[in-house]
Design an enzyme around this catalytic site. Sequence first.
Site, PDB file in Angstrom:
ATOM      1  N   CYS B 469      -2.880  -0.180   5.289  1.00  0.00           N
ATOM      2  CA  CYS B 469      -2.963  -0.562   6.697  1.00  0.00           C
ATOM      3  C   CYS B 469      -4.332  -1.144   6.991  1.00  0.00           C
ATOM      4  O   CYS B 469      -4.460  -2.311   7.313  1.00  0.00           O
ATOM      5  CB  CYS B 469      -2.710   0.655   7.581  1.00  0.00           C
ATOM      6  SG  CYS B 469      -1.054   1.308   7.419  1.00  0.00           S
ATOM      7  N   GLU B 471      -7.564   0.674   5.516  1.00  0.00           N
ATOM      8  CA  GLU B 471      -8.575   1.575   4.989  1.00  0.00           C
ATOM      9  C   GLU B 471      -9.690   0.833   4.246  1.00  0.00           C
ATOM     10  O   GLU B 471      -9.432   0.140   3.262  1.00  0.00           O
ATOM     11  CB  GLU B 471      -7.900   2.596   4.056  1.00  0.00           C
ATOM     12  CG  GLU B 471      -6.822   3.441   4.732  1.00  0.00           C
ATOM     13  CD  GLU B 471      -5.413   2.852   4.675  1.00  0.00           C
ATOM     14  OE1 GLU B 471      -5.231   1.712   5.179  1.00  0.00           O
ATOM     15  OE2 GLU B 471      -4.505   3.507   4.142  1.00  0.00           O
TER      16      GLU B 471
END
Lengths: 332, 845
Positions: B469, B471
């Site tokens: 996503c 990170e």
Amino acid sequence: MLHKNAAGEPVGLITNIQRYTIHDGPGIRTEIFFKGCTMHCLWCSNPETISPKRELGIYPSKCMTEGKCSWCVRACPRGKELIKFDAEGLVSFIEKDGGCADCMKCADECPNHAIKSWGEEKTLKELMRVIKSDESFYRRTGGGVTLNGGEVLLQWEFARELLKACKEAGINTCVETALCVPSEHMEAVYEFTDLVITDIKHMDPETHKKLTGRSNELILENIRRTAELGKKLVIRTPVIHGYNNDEENIRKTGEFLRNELGGNIVAYQLLPYRRMGTEKYESLRTPYPFEDYKAPEREVWEKDLLKLADILRTEFDLPAVAGSSGKLDVEL
Amino acid sequence: MIDEKYINNGPDAPLAIEPYDRVWGVGISGLTVNPSPFPRINKMLDWLKNLDSTADSQRAMIVTECDKKYAMYPQNIKWALTLRELYERVKINIWDDELIVGELVAPPNSAPIYPEFSIDWLVEEFRERPMDQRKNDRYVVSQDVIDDVYSIQDYWKGKTVSEAAIASYTEEELKGSHLGKCIALESLFMYAGVGHVTANYERLLSIGFGGIREQVLEQMAKLDHTNPDDNLKEEFYKAELIMIEGASTYIRRYGLLAREKADIEKDPVRKAELERVSANCLQVAEGPARDFWEAIQLWHIATNMIIVETNGHSVTYGRFDKIFYPYYKKDVETGNLTREFMQELIEHSFCKMHQLRKIRDTAAITFSSGTIMGGTALDVGGVDENGDDITNDVSYMVLDAHAHTRIPNPWMGVRLHENSPKEFKIKTFNVIRIGTGEPKIFNDKPMIESLMRNGKTLEEARGYVGVGCVEPSIPGKTYGWHDSGSFNLAKTVQLSLNHGRCIDCSESCERYSKCAGAGLSLGPDSGGLDTFESFEDVKKSFEIQMEYWCGQMIAMINKIDIAQQRLKPLPYLSLLIDGCIEKGMDVTRGGALYNHSGPQGVGIGTAADSLTAVKQVVFDEKRVTGAELLDALKKNWEGYEPLYAYVNSDRVHHYGNDDDYADEIAHYVMATYCKNIENRPTPHGGTYMPGVFSVTNNVMHGTVTAATPDGRKAYEPVSDCLGPVHTQCCSHDTCGPTAVALSAAKLDHSRIGNGIILNWKFSPTAVSGDTGRDNLIGLMDTYFEHDGMQSQFSIVGREMMLAAQKEPEKYKDLLVRIAGYSAYFVELSTELQNDLIGRTELSFD
């Protein structure tokens, strides 16, 4: 008209503060809506800004019923005397003439905004605090503050102070006004105004009066004066099909701008009519003058706007566009 | 081959085949027929969209066979031998029009099966909930595959990673786990693999697998065979060498197959393509990539092999423009490949990502539907190690490639910083305005700071990529265990208001007899609304619960980490992550240069508004007593309707309105979560880092969380990611996007080492025209100036989503932003669709 609060401080009577507006002036703006208007246009979508006094709007459908809630009744110094409920227990009416102290406690307390107070007194300090919080967004985008209404110039003394404070804080200012006001009020405010947005709703004084309640002579005179003063100016026409969308009227408008102003405007925006604000009329128990008006389909009014903009551009060399989402090319 | 109108001829314009300021439309999403200028790409898109998702049992059967056959070897050698054999034996294919080849040891749109992690759930799904009956995430699984899976279930009993992890949980840990009351969802990396990693593509592409073999041999030569540590390293290196053979074999097989196909191909154009595909594969089977085409071939298939080995998702493709620009530049200069052809290859590689599949269970697809494979992340833009902008032609081409494909792969990220070119921002936001939800944008400054706060140098931190996503991770050097858990902040607030008990505690709970029924509570009794005397007492109680439950979650994640280490070494991934070969240590055990574990805090808005409501309504205004509010929650607000409306109204302070009263509490919630997570050691030799995003777990966490004081009714979703609360009643952010930005930016983003998501939802009219575009850019620039870390956008009107719910068949290509990813709206579960429709839509008409 200068309002003062209980402490005697000058205040503006404000119906709404909207952050991140992008269509009334360049960049990201904070827009302050002043209460009270000199006109009452048939299509007005902000009826709560017309009266210069605080008002109560009633939204029975939001009421949780007297039986379940009644926070308003508990808050009102006169209790049930003034607040009326219908057979289903929904709030329906407030008897303002029956000894209401205009304290707005019922509205302040209503947990669901079924009673809504239109018009809040705001001090300069309170408004500047909100305005300044978005300063970094203005800086990035060339945005700033727009004062709107109602007719902001009805509260010209307060507006002037507010605009002055904005300029002192380095924030650019825009005033959207109908200009149906004494020119000295206008000029007083202009000292601290970077951009003026105003409407030409119709060129014929009689028709203008029918549509808005006021003739257009003063407005046109003020527009001339605005240009004379060298103010940056955006002209708008709300195009109402069947009322002012004829080519003759738009040509007259074009002639006026070309002949009297030398075409010296930042932009000319032709805006579509939108049926909005009807629930606010209801809440104020005021009939919507355009209740029976049948707006044409989107494709019809879109063509209207494009055609009129084209006339203004080609025949009068004016920077005319349909809608307000085209970029306003102006540095303030 | 390509329509003239796509050729970009402006003298100063960045070079891509589209003008940098091309507008594709606003809020139209994927509802455009033939979006690509390349007929081949449009044809592939149509083919893939109409091809059922299936499952393939080849991996499962070969792995099971090898697990027996190689049982006498150490785990890492056993797995290397197993994968090598898999790559030797699995059936491979080359499909029509393909210029880049390689599959996931299964045909396109087919998911391999990974029994070593878990298998019982799959059998249960096949038996109880046929996957072709699913409303979303539908798979058509053949009876042969089902029978295959049944046939190996017994073999794996007691041997899987998930069973090993669960067996090591204590009773106390279990109660808050995914098998208990779901305070911490810790199980993501237990039933499947970890993934969430980016290979060192630059190393691989420049030296090839053959070069990596040299690196292994070099280290092996240094071993002292009398040193017991070195004896273990020797095993590791043996596994690495076997693994290189396996990988090379797999690629070489595609090269040979392409040659066979070329030999019988009649069409001379296709024949030439196949010959080149064959040559590419034969070259990169061991050698380095020498041009753009070879590079994209190796990059693609090497990544697939990470997925085949790890069963992880969010296997991230790195910084595409940085990796590929040297190849692109050389090929343009030498005339080896045209810019248009490289554009087509990029779009083709997106189609290849779109073929990847991962089967998830019913619970997962209810809350996290439409992910397809998941986490095919890829970034463009940003700075180099010296802090200079790296944006280049390829950055623009990648953005165009999304506009030309409009599929939810890759999960694209654009890195922005103070000196990002204006043209690049315009391109980025024009793609965003299409409304597919791609790309998300990262702010380099806080991303880089967060990495430095977690032990990276400035130069390294500047090279980050957003894994999965969002990170932050140093590509090729990190085994980050990003997304290792998801912590329910809202439920923890509840427990802290009710003596460590669930608000909906009752005999119907299956834990009742060993919990409240036995006079106990789920968590420690830290007081309740009926006993607190001040807001300080509330905070104390919250801190006690946070410390307790975060500790429980960490313990469980540690145990999963240990189970992964023991049972599932990753010899292939270890080749591609720096540090493993140097240390002679498998990546699962801490071979990587940087090691982390990043569990997310979920529902920060709900937690913040809940505590804020308690503070204001109970202690400041004394409008109700604590006991009354507790009673309201237990009764799910029934009989307390005015109070419910009140806490939902703008009379009560809410996070998201640039209101310090509430924002300070949001800050406090986040800081409390961070304090309990950050810098704890992980079993694989790293540190924990907190994240603040929910992906779609906010819906899941909501289903186990009864009413909360912010005016949320029982089991509604909790707030998503960093966003403000929206309850069934209304949205809590009422002051517009600048206020949301300022509220969110008051939190210390660079402390959030595992990343942040902030979802924005705009109506198309709010961002249309140049005014809409430039003010949206200005809004984001300013949010980033205030050190906001990340933003992503949904620009699809509520009306369109409602229409799509009614007539899904007409909206098959309506791609929308979910959380860390975009997905087809009609393939989402109804729960998630409704959650999306409910998010605040910022409109400025």
